[in-house]
Design an enzyme around this catalytic site. Structure first.
Site, short mmCIF file in Angstrom:
data_model
loop_
_atom_site.label_atom_id
_atom_site.label_comp_id
_atom_site.label_asym_id
_atom_site.label_seq_id
_atom_site.Cartn_x
_atom_site.Cartn_y
_atom_site.Cartn_z
N LYS A 222 0.84 -1.19 0.00
CA LYS A 222 0.00 0.00 0.00
C LYS A 222 0.88 1.25 0.00
CE LYS A 222 -3.66 1.88 2.98
NZ LYS A 222 -4.57 1.56 4.09
N GLU A 228 10.64 -4.57 4.51
CA GLU A 228 10.77 -5.96 4.05
C GLU A 228 10.42 -6.07 2.57
OE1 GLU A 228 9.17 -4.92 6.71
OE2 GLU A 228 9.30 -6.35 8.39
N GLY A 283 -4.84 -2.69 5.54
CA GLY A 283 -4.04 -3.80 5.00
C GLY A 283 -4.68 -5.16 5.24
N ARG A 284 -5.11 -5.40 6.48
CA ARG A 284 -5.64 -6.74 6.80
C ARG A 284 -7.06 -6.94 6.27
NH1 ARG A 284 -4.63 -3.50 10.95
NH2 ARG A 284 -6.26 -2.91 12.43
N GLU A 369 -4.46 -8.01 15.13
CA GLU A 369 -4.01 -6.64 14.83
C GLU A 369 -5.20 -5.69 15.00
OE1 GLU A 369 -0.46 -5.20 12.08
OE2 GLU A 369 -2.22 -5.70 10.90
N HIS A 400 -3.91 -34.68 16.61
CA HIS A 400 -2.77 -35.51 17.02
C HIS A 400 -1.66 -34.68 17.64
CE1 HIS A 400 -4.38 -39.17 15.11
NE2 HIS A 400 -5.04 -38.25 14.40
N LYS A 520 9.54 -1.34 14.73
CA LYS A 520 10.10 -0.98 13.41
C LYS A 520 11.15 0.12 13.58
CE LYS A 520 5.93 -1.20 10.58
NZ LYS A 520 5.06 -0.39 9.75
C1 G6Q Z 1 -2.48 -4.33 8.15
C2 G6Q Z 1 -1.25 -3.61 8.41
C3 G6Q Z 1 0.01 -4.26 7.89
C4 G6Q Z 1 0.35 -3.92 6.46
C5 G6Q Z 1 1.81 -4.29 6.20
C6 G6Q Z 1 2.24 -4.02 4.79
O1 G6Q Z 1 -3.58 -3.97 8.46
O2 G6Q Z 1 -1.41 -2.31 8.03
O3 G6Q Z 1 0.02 -5.65 8.03
O4 G6Q Z 1 -0.51 -4.58 5.59
O5 G6Q Z 1 2.63 -3.60 7.09
O6 G6Q Z 1 2.11 -2.67 4.48
P1 G6Q Z 1 2.25 -2.17 3.01
O7 G6Q Z 1 1.16 -2.76 2.20
O8 G6Q Z 1 2.18 -0.68 3.06
O9 G6Q Z 1 3.60 -2.65 2.51
#
Ligand code: G6Q
Length: 559
Positions: A222, A228, A283-284, A369, A400, A520
């Protein structure tokens, strides 16, 4: 105040909203709980022969049996009253109509708009967002059709054979889960890989058998700044260029899913191949936005749209069904009962469907989250438990390993069993064996086996305590016809709205994630120090400093 932020007064959480523990229904539930704690599911079922057929609900084609929860009719009535007193109906409407209910970030929460019908109207800041959603869906469909048909070619003219999604968190867990869940609907001659971890192993293993000239990277971020993802994307860039030796190749081998056009251009990706989304998609909550590009590449635009229809059916059910018949509301309220009144700290999600193997991991982010918060929207520290720990594994594997603790351990672990009526891979007796196990586990948890029953079966006295099952362990059983794109959409939306219900009642902001920031920042500071860059900050504590020195020296010695 930062632009876009709305004041606490404006959002109504400072004034006029009584705290949860002051609500009459909460007080009544507190008074009622000790009596229920003394009841056993064995007695509740014995007293009401129809309980198992009565405490059920059906919505959007999903059947929920919640009779094996430790509740009476009074409990349920009080929980429904709690939902009413919490203004849940109004909160749901605020979400669906684009109010800025993510108050700490000043954002609307509109993942439901991602699956709205073309002619729907949903406004954010006076603009109808639905046409934009469908424009991006059409752009995705056009692109996916080209790649799937081999029309989209790599730099040297070869068709694409492998798709690698690079992303993390919400830009990874949804796509991986959906790919695994819908694998039988995917184009089998395309290989799909997912790279998320900054550990170089993830990238190296994902690409070790791929050829750069037939590989397409989908950089899903996003912000397009996530450490990462950008580290992995740069390694992917170098991997492609090492073979193709031409910067122009980037345009054919990289596309982006992002809201940050400037950064996408800087990377060398043609903005024509950037698939956008909006700040009102968390994001989630984004796996059905363009973050689902890899999903659409796998299953094709038609099945992706069916998945969106499934989401929409559950959205409509959540928005319109009476609370007594409303699956997400019921499950949200029951989880509040289990956490806040019966003392459960975790919640297990146990899909009896191998294709849902990543569903628990996906739900961990969605639930934890969202609802892992210790202050209310107004900033007050809560005096009650919020988000439980969600975890799980597909059945029957879990039986199991960890089910021992669920059956005979000292903790109360409410379970959601998810079972499909039809297998995608019918094979002899397999599916009946699977289904028998799912149903039996819920039965064993609820009713257990008394010491008397163990004795009657002729067990030696010293083993009786070990072979006794206390029972009275709550569970929900969810029945779905068959795992399809449409039913997957329904299941995901079910849990999205359970999370919403919980958060609304706990009065927390389920849509921010400030808790991920501190680590972070500290990592960047430590990295700077590893790389010899000046660090103006205060010295580290003695543990951190010793670990850093040991890592620096040890890794240098091993180089
Ligand atoms: C979800 C968070 C988080 C996000 C990641 C990736 O709700 O905001 O998990 O999706 O940190 O972020 P970017 O899409 O900006 O790389």
């Amino acid at each position: 105040m930062a632009p876009g932020r709305i004041s606490l007064d404006e959002c109504g959480y400072k004034k006029g909203v009584p705290s949860l523990t002051d609500l009459p229904a909460w007080t009544a539930l507190n008074a009622h709980a000790p009596a229920v704690q003394r009841l056993h599911l064995r007695d509740l079922f014995a007293e009401d022969k129809k309980r198992g057929a009565r405490l059920v609900a059906e919505g959007a084609g999903i059947y929920l049996d919640y009779s094996k929860n430790r509740v009476t009719d009074v409990t349920l009535a009080l929980l429904h009253r709690l939902a009413e007193e919490s203004g849940l109906r109004a909160e749901i409407e605020k979400m669906f109509t684009g109010e800025k209910i993510n108050t700490t970030e000043g954002r609307a929460v509109l993942h439901t708009a991602l699956r709205a019908k073309k002619d729907a109207e949903i406004f954010v800041d006076g603009v109808n967002v639905v046409p934009g959603v469908h424009k991006v869906l059409d752009q995705m469909a056009d692109f996916c059709d080209k790649v799937r048909a081999g029309v989209w070619r790599g730099h040297s003219g070869k068709p694409i054979r492998a798709i690698v999604n690079i992303g993390i968190g919400g830009s990874d867990l949804g796509p991986v889960m959906a790919f695994e869940a819908l694998r039988p609907y995917s184009l089998r001659n395309l290989t799909f890989r997912f790279v998320s971890n900054v550990d170089g192993t993830d990238f190296v293993e994902a690409t070790h058998d791929l050829e750069p000239d037939s590989t397409l990277f989908v950089v899903s971020s996003k912000t397009f700044t996530t450490l990462e993802t950008m580290t992995n994307a740069l390694s992917a860039r170098a991997w492609v260029l090492a073979k193709l030796k031409d910067e122009d190749a980037i345009k054919r081998h990289f596309v982006a899913v992002s809201t940050n056009e400037v950064k996408v251009r800087e990377f060398g990706i043609d903005p024509a191949n950037m698939f956008g989304f909006w700040d009102w998609v968390g994001g989630r909550y984004s796996m059905d936005s363009s973050i689902g590009l890899s999903t659409m590449l796998a299953i094709g635009p038609a099945d992706f749209r069916k998945m969106l229809e499934g989401f929409r059916e559950m959205d409509e059910h959540f928005r319109t069904a009476p609370f007594e018949q409303n699956l997400p509301v019921l499950m949200g309220l029951l989880s509040i009962w289990n956490s806040n009144f019966l003392g459960a700290h975790t919640s297990a999600v146990l899909p009896y469907e191998q294709y849902l193997k990543r569903f628990p991991a996906y739900l961990q982010q969605l639930t934890m989250e969202s609802n892992g918060k210790r202050v209310t929207k107004s900033g007050a520290v809560v005096s009650y438990m919020t988000g439980p720990i969600y975890w799980g594994e597909p059945g029957t594997n879990g039986q199991h390993s960890f089910y021992q603790l669920i059956h005979q351990g000292t903790r109360l672990i409410p379970c959601d069993f998810i079972l499909f009526l039809q297998s995608l891979n019918p094979l002899g007796r397999h599916h009946d064996i699977l289904a028998a196990n799912a149903i039996a586990q819920a039965e064993a948890l609820a009713f257990g086996k008394t010491a008397e029953e163990v004795r009657r079966s002729g067990e030696k006295e010293d083993l009786v305590p070990h072979k006794t099952f206390e029972g009275n362990r709550p569970s929900n059983t969810i029945l779905v016809d068959k795992l399809t794109p449409r039913t997957l959409g329904k299941l995901i939306a079910l849990y999205e709205h359970i999370v919403f219900t919980q958060g609304a009642i706990w009065q927390i902001d389920s849509f921010d994630q400030w808790g991920v920031e501190l680590g972070k920042k500290l990592a960047m500071r430590i990295l700077d120090e590893f790389e010899g860059k000046p660090n103006g900050g205060a010295p580290h504590d003695s543990s951190t400093a010793t670990l850093m020195n040991r890592y620096r020296k040890g890794s240098a010695d091993l180089r």
